[in-house]
Design a protein around this motif. Structure first.
Motif, mmCIF file in Angstrom:
data_model
loop_
_atom_site.group_PDB
_atom_site.id
_atom_site.type_symbol
_atom_site.label_atom_id
_atom_site.label_comp_id
_atom_site.label_asym_id
_atom_site.label_seq_id
_atom_site.Cartn_x
_atom_site.Cartn_y
_atom_site.Cartn_z
ATOM 1 N N ALA A 187 0.912 -1.201 -0.050
ATOM 2 C CA ALA A 187 -0.099 -0.072 0.394
ATOM 3 C C ALA A 187 0.736 1.197 -0.163
ATOM 4 O O ALA A 187 -0.191 1.878 -0.604
ATOM 5 N N ALA A 188 2.150 0.875 0.596
ATOM 6 C CA ALA A 188 2.417 1.918 0.612
ATOM 7 C C ALA A 188 3.357 2.910 -0.730
ATOM 8 O O ALA A 188 4.552 3.558 -0.389
ATOM 9 N N THR A 189 3.334 1.916 -1.520
ATOM 10 C CA THR A 189 4.037 1.650 -2.550
ATOM 11 C C THR A 189 3.190 2.239 -4.061
ATOM 12 O O THR A 189 1.404 1.603 -3.818
ATOM 13 N N PRO A 190 3.389 2.787 -4.942
ATOM 14 C CA PRO A 190 2.974 2.636 -6.353
ATOM 15 C C PRO A 190 2.715 1.429 -7.033
ATOM 16 O O PRO A 190 1.675 1.607 -8.075
ATOM 17 N N ALA A 191 2.839 0.595 -6.436
ATOM 18 C CA ALA A 191 3.985 -0.444 -7.474
ATOM 19 C C ALA A 191 1.958 -1.359 -7.646
ATOM 20 O O ALA A 191 0.876 -1.090 -6.956
ATOM 21 N N THR A 192 1.826 -2.285 -8.617
ATOM 22 C CA THR A 192 0.568 -2.760 -9.118
ATOM 23 C C THR A 192 0.538 -4.008 -8.491
ATOM 24 O O THR A 192 1.893 -4.967 -8.206
ATOM 25 N N ALA B 223 -1.754 -0.165 -21.825
ATOM 26 C CA ALA B 223 -2.736 1.142 -20.912
ATOM 27 C C ALA B 223 -1.329 1.170 -19.565
ATOM 28 O O ALA B 223 -0.937 2.037 -19.558
ATOM 29 N N LEU B 224 -0.591 0.010 -19.338
ATOM 30 C CA LEU B 224 0.209 -0.282 -17.746
ATOM 31 C C LEU B 224 1.451 0.657 -18.817
ATOM 32 O O LEU B 224 1.871 0.945 -17.513
ATOM 33 N N LYS C 3 -6.593 9.056 -30.046
ATOM 34 C CA LYS C 3 -5.728 10.153 -29.535
ATOM 35 C C LYS C 3 -5.535 9.738 -28.206
ATOM 36 O O LYS C 3 -6.222 9.454 -27.366
ATOM 37 N N PRO C 4 -4.203 9.453 -27.096
ATOM 38 C CA PRO C 4 -4.281 9.420 -26.459
ATOM 39 C C PRO C 4 -5.192 9.903 -24.987
ATOM 40 O O PRO C 4 -4.725 11.002 -25.319
ATOM 41 N N VAL C 5 -5.058 8.958 -24.301
ATOM 42 C CA VAL C 5 -5.748 10.098 -22.415
ATOM 43 C C VAL C 5 -5.210 9.279 -21.396
ATOM 44 O O VAL C 5 -4.855 8.388 -21.250
ATOM 45 N N ARG C 6 -4.089 10.504 -20.774
ATOM 46 C CA ARG C 6 -2.860 9.812 -20.055
ATOM 47 C C ARG C 6 -3.698 9.849 -18.156
ATOM 48 O O ARG C 6 -5.124 10.212 -18.283
ATOM 49 N N VAL C 7 -3.439 8.485 -18.089
ATOM 50 C CA VAL C 7 -4.217 8.212 -16.563
ATOM 51 C C VAL C 7 -3.741 7.787 -16.139
ATOM 52 O O VAL C 7 -2.630 7.547 -15.834
ATOM 53 N N ASP C 8 -3.648 8.606 -14.606
ATOM 54 C CA ASP C 8 -3.051 8.395 -13.160
ATOM 55 C C ASP C 8 -3.206 7.771 -12.600
ATOM 56 O O ASP C 8 -4.100 8.058 -11.628
ATOM 57 N N VAL C 9 -2.907 6.304 -13.161
ATOM 58 C CA VAL C 9 -4.097 5.346 -11.652
ATOM 59 C C VAL C 9 -3.549 4.064 -11.079
ATOM 60 O O VAL C 9 -2.344 3.611 -12.167
ATOM 61 N N ARG C 10 -3.471 3.533 -9.940
ATOM 62 C CA ARG C 10 -2.459 2.461 -9.668
ATOM 63 C C ARG C 10 -3.567 1.462 -10.090
ATOM 64 O O ARG C 10 -4.965 1.223 -9.265
ATOM 65 N N LEU C 11 -3.299 0.309 -10.679
ATOM 66 C CA LEU C 11 -4.065 -1.484 -10.860
ATOM 67 C C LEU C 11 -3.842 -2.488 -9.452
ATOM 68 O O LEU C 11 -2.916 -2.146 -9.532
ATOM 69 N N ILE C 12 -5.209 -2.574 -9.285
ATOM 70 C CA ILE C 12 -5.130 -3.873 -8.239
ATOM 71 C C ILE C 12 -6.271 -4.655 -8.784
ATOM 72 O O ILE C 12 -6.094 -4.565 -9.420
ATOM 73 N N SER D 172 2.825 -9.084 -11.427
ATOM 74 C CA SER D 172 2.963 -9.671 -10.145
ATOM 75 C C SER D 172 4.009 -9.136 -9.470
ATOM 76 O O SER D 172 5.253 -9.898 -9.976
ATOM 77 N N VAL D 173 3.828 -7.933 -10.107
ATOM 78 C CA VAL D 173 5.372 -6.796 -9.630
ATOM 79 C C VAL D 173 5.137 -7.001 -7.473
ATOM 80 O O VAL D 173 6.180 -7.537 -7.476
ATOM 81 N N MET D 174 3.608 -7.295 -7.871
ATOM 82 C CA MET D 174 3.317 -7.914 -6.140
ATOM 83 C C MET D 174 2.344 -8.476 -5.451
ATOM 84 O O MET D 174 1.718 -7.745 -5.555
ATOM 85 N N PRO D 175 2.752 -9.572 -6.500
ATOM 86 C CA PRO D 175 2.214 -10.245 -5.834
ATOM 87 C C PRO D 175 1.594 -11.117 -4.223
ATOM 88 O O PRO D 175 2.784 -11.372 -3.831
#
Ligand SMILES: Nc1ncnc2c1ncn2[C@@H]1O[C@H](COP(=O)(O)OP(=O)(O)OP(=O)(O)O)[C@@H](O)[C@H]1O
Length: 462
Positions: free
Chosen positions: A167-172, A265-266, A278-287, A312-315
């Motif tokens: 939770a403390a990181t932005p990782a997927t 997207a990731l 036209k690409p749209v930038r998104v700031d999203v954390r994925l779970i 699976s950066v953080m499984p």
């Protein structure tokens, strides 16, 4: 208020006194000016707000109370138009206020102006209070905190610790584990403990959305992209989750074509709406979450290996209830308390024989199954029963083949017919067990929602 031409002087005087009394007891700060621009009436809320005595303003020009800005009364008298939301500083303390004022017209003749004054700091205080109440509500939302994940045995404690670190990181984050183990609960807790907690958490169940709609529901579409599309287009879940977290449940059910777009997207941190280049930038954390074996899905060719590595950066594997039987008692107590509160019945304890019985079940449906068993046990109890015994608990192992209640006795039947009857009965039992919830039923049966719909239709149960 309309006044008839025949109204007597005495009646007019009584009306004036009444209007004055109403103005004086108003909690809103009010000031009234005559047509010449002199103050003729103010109420106690006004003198409190201004920090002025009545005598300092009555009979004086309306500019007497202004520290900064143009008099709203004078503007109203000049234009004969109402003014809303004028900002001024007033009184000896130069308080910031917002004024609404309107002309006083009697029989079409301008007689003066009435103003209602609100203190900006009061509005700010109220909006701050609202913001902190909202924050409190968010904190109180039971699904947002690790504290709601009941159990302190070693297996679940390790998982919670890992999830807290994630939770403390932005990782997927990739949540793995059997159905009903609490993966969704973990997704909420991770979002709630992350620095995105004030942003949105958007959940998408990849199994529940028809395949043809998945792409547009995730990425949105451009206006006129297809028949039936909205003229101005539509945001997808990625854009809705901007600044927050996107929780993709049942990720293994995403079709291969969509997996390629998810990967893009990731990697690029941008999406393409359907029908747009036209690409749209998104700031999203994925779970992402799944109860499927993704490595086996890769071997079968139904899941992309590159997407698996990205996800699976953080499984985090959420343990089954079998692996944490030490949590059975605290879990049962917490679930019972939750269900009793929901049913508005007095709290219920578990009798020792009930606990002993619970300890024998394999809990293939994990915590969700435990919750359902307790829920059903409570349904038939009187509201003040106070205790739940083994006899109240109908444990049902998914692995056991149910009896075929529809069978005509004595008629010999072949394997396909028996199998169909068994399947029909199993579907019925599981649907009843999950209160008709198809997502939960499909999960418990280990099949996709799409597959469940197909089976229900075939058995004419849908
Ligand atoms: N540790 C726990 N403490 C309290 N409640 C729990 C816990 N784990 C699960 N639950 C409850 O069990 C039910 C199922 O949990 P959840 O939906 O999170 O499971 P899941 O792993 O996402 O299931 P699925 O894979 O089928 O989607 C929910 O009602 C949830 O609140």
């Amino acid at each position: 208020m309309p006044i008839a031409a025949s109204t007597s002087r005495a009646q007019l005087e009584a009306l004036r006194e009444l209007s004055e009394a109403i103005i004086r007891c108003s909690q809103e700060a009010i000031s009234i000016a005559d047509a010449q621009g002199n103050t003729i009436l103010v109420n106690p809320a006004y003198t409190r707000l201004m920090g002025l005595e009545e005598a300092q303003v009555i009979g004086r020009p309306v500019t007497a109370d202004i520290a900064e800005g143009e008099s709203v009364h004078l503007r109203v008298l000049r234009t004969r138009q109402a003014i809303r939301g004028a900002r001024l500083r007033v009184g000896p303390h130069a308080r910031e206020v917002i004024v609404n004022a309107a002309p006083l017209l009697v029989g079409g003749e301008l007689r003066g102006s009435v103003g209602v004054i609100h203190e900006v700091s009061e509005i700010r205080r109220l909006s701050d209070e609202l913001a902190s109440a909202k924050q409190l509500l968010r904190k109180l939302d039971p699904r947002r905190s690790f504290d709601e994940i009941v159990g302190d045995g070693p297996a679940i404690s390790r998982t919670k610790e890992l999830a807290r670190r994630a939770a403390a990181t932005p990782a997927t984050v990739l949540l793995l584990g059997e159905s009903g183990t609490g993966k969704e609960l973990f997704a909420h807790a991770i979002h709630g403990a992350s620095d995105r907690r004030d942003g949105p958490l958007v959940r998408v169940n990849c199994a529940a959305i028809p395949e043809g709609l998945l792409e547009s529901s995730l990425f949105g579409y451009q206006g006129g992209a297809f028949t039936g599309a909205r003229a101005h287009g539509q945001k997808g879940h990625f854009e809705e989750a901007d600044g927050g977290t996107l929780f993709l449940d049942e990720i293994a059910e995403a079709p291969l074509a969509l997996q390629a777009k998810l990967l893009r997207a990731l990697q690029e941190r941008e999406i393409l709406r359907v029908g747009s280049s036209k690409p749209v930038r998104v700031d999203v954390r994925l779970i992402a979450a799944t109860n499927a074996d993704l490595e086996a899905a890769i071997d079968r060719g139904t899941f992309r290996q590159d997407l698996f590595y990205r996800l699976s950066v953080m499984p985090i594997r959420v343990p089954s209830l079998r692996e944490r039987r030490e949590d059975l008692l605290p879990l049962s107590r917490a679930l019972l308390a939750r269900i009793c509160a929901e049913y508005r019945v007095a709290p219920v304890e578990l009798a020792p024989d009930a606990l002993a019985l619970l300890a024998t079940s394999p809990w293939r449906g994990n915590v969700r199954e435990l919750e359902n068993v307790l829920r059903r046990g409570l349904i038939d109890k009187p509201p003040d029963a106070g205790v739940l015994c083994a006899a109240d608990l109908a444990l049902e192992d998914l692995g056991a083949g149910p009896e075929d209640g529809d069978a005509a006795p004595g008629r010999p039947r072949g394997l396909p017919e028996l199998r169909a009857a068994w399947e029909r009965q199993l579907l019925r039992a599981q649907l009843a067990r999950h209160g008709g919830n198809r997502e939960a039923t499909a999960r418990a049966l280990g099949i996709t929602v799409r597959n469940l719909y197909y089976k229900l239709k075939r058995h004419r149960l849908g």
